[in-house]
Design an enzyme around this catalytic site. Structure first.
Site, PDB file in Angstrom:
ATOM      1  N   ASP A   1      48.242 -69.665  63.843  1.00 30.54           N
ATOM      2  CA  ASP A   1      46.907 -69.743  63.288  1.00 30.54           C
ATOM      3  C   ASP A   1      46.016 -68.896  64.198  1.00 30.54           C
ATOM      4  O   ASP A   1      46.415 -68.537  65.311  1.00 30.54           O
ATOM      5  CB  ASP A   1      46.448 -71.201  63.239  1.00 30.54           C
ATOM      6  CG  ASP A   1      45.049 -71.353  62.687  1.00 30.54           C
ATOM      7  OD1 ASP A   1      44.734 -70.703  61.678  1.00 30.54           O
ATOM      8  OD2 ASP A   1      44.258 -72.110  63.277  1.00 30.54           O
TER       9      ASP A   1
ATOM     10  N   ASP B   1      41.909 -69.072  64.514  1.00 27.02           N
ATOM     11  CA  ASP B   1      40.777 -69.782  65.122  1.00 27.02           C
ATOM     12  C   ASP B   1      41.257 -71.058  65.817  1.00 27.02           C
ATOM     13  O   ASP B   1      41.957 -71.874  65.222  1.00 27.02           O
ATOM     14  CB  ASP B   1      39.753 -70.145  64.043  1.00 27.02           C
ATOM     15  CG  ASP B   1      39.190 -68.901  63.372  1.00 27.02           C
ATOM     16  OD1 ASP B   1      38.548 -68.108  64.068  1.00 27.02           O
ATOM     17  OD2 ASP B   1      39.402 -68.737  62.162  1.00 27.02           O
TER      18      ASP B   1
ATOM     19  N   ASP C   1      46.264 -75.575  65.236  1.00 31.09           N
ATOM     20  CA  ASP C   1      45.409 -76.599  65.851  1.00 31.09           C
ATOM     21  C   ASP C   1      44.803 -77.533  64.818  1.00 31.09           C
ATOM     22  O   ASP C   1      43.880 -78.275  65.131  1.00 31.09           O
ATOM     23  CB  ASP C   1      44.289 -75.933  66.654  1.00 31.09           C
ATOM     24  CG  ASP C   1      43.263 -75.234  65.768  1.00 31.09           C
ATOM     25  OD1 ASP C   1      43.674 -74.656  64.740  1.00 31.09           O
ATOM     26  OD2 ASP C   1      42.066 -75.278  66.096  1.00 31.09           O
TER      27      ASP C   1
END
Length: 231
Positions: free
Chosen positions: A25, A27, A177
């Site tokens: 991922d 961000d 996250d």
């Protein structure tokens, strides 16, 4: 972009099977974009909705999803996307890379592990940011949520990354996250790894029982090399 090489990374401690790809991922995993994201969201909310406090904390709970999908979930106008994207581009120079991320990425590439990004951002915006940060060439492919039929938590974006990497699901790691990252990884049949060095909701992420939990980017090298399960 780099082509896949011969991996020297082991994915599980119960089988000496080399990793043939790592999907990240963006961000909260590679870059710390939350301050810029908050500012862009606040501006977009003021322009489109008007007065009142922008519900950024609620927005954060849906990170990992495509921006229009988050707007639909929150019942906010889709017209917020244009000013949000405009401000995100304008402020992109303020987005830092997390400490240790460039070194971790370069070490993985040096070991012949091909890398991909599968992000909730649009593809053009993600590639523009990574190019500005000098990281784009480390990835074989960078895929945005606008470039698949079904964005996270569906498996489409991870499966597309696997097809480009030529990587089998059993030999691939997905590092994210957000709950949507883990769900997308599991639906695609890849190892789901939780990254906790950003501003994620740790309790919520751990409740999803990820296959590994990392508290620093360098720990990914340990997972790859000896299959350790950091907690």
């Amino acid at each position: 972009m780099n082509s896949p090489g011969t991996s020297q990374c082991l994915v599980r401690d119960d089988q000496a099977e080399p990793v043939s790809g790592v999907v990240f991922d963006l961000d909260g995993v590679l870059v710390d974009s939350f301050a810029v994201m908050r500012q862009a969201f606040t501006t977009a909310y003021a322009e489109v909705v008007g007065g009142g406090d922008p519900p950024f904390e609620e927005y954060e709970r849906h990170l990992g999803r495509y921006f229009p999908d988050i707007m639909r979930i929150m019942g906010l106008p889709l017209d917020m996307e244009a000013p949000f994207v405009r401000e995100s581009y304008r402020l992109a120079h303020l987005v830092p890379v997390y400490d240790g991320v460039p070194e971790m990425l370069r070490q993985l590439r040096a070991r012949g592990v091909p890398l991909a990004v599968a992000t909730g951002k649009s593809g053009p915006r993600a590639r523009s940011l990574l190019e500005q940060l000098g990281l784009l060439d480390l990835f074989a492919v960078v895929i945005g949520s606008d470039e698949v039929a079904r964005p996270k938590p569906a498996p489409d974006i991870v499966l597309k990354a696997l097809s480009v990497l030529g990587s089998a699901p059993s030999r691939t790691l997905m590092v994210g996250d957000a709950v949507t990252d883990l769900a997308s990884a599991r639906s695609a049949g890849v190892t789901a790894i939780a990254a906790l060095w950003g501003e994620t909701d740790e309790e919520t992420l751990l409740a999803e029982n990820p296959d590994a939990v990392l508290r620093s980017p360098a720990e990914l090298l340990t997972v790859c090399l000896d299959g350790s399960r950091a907690r």
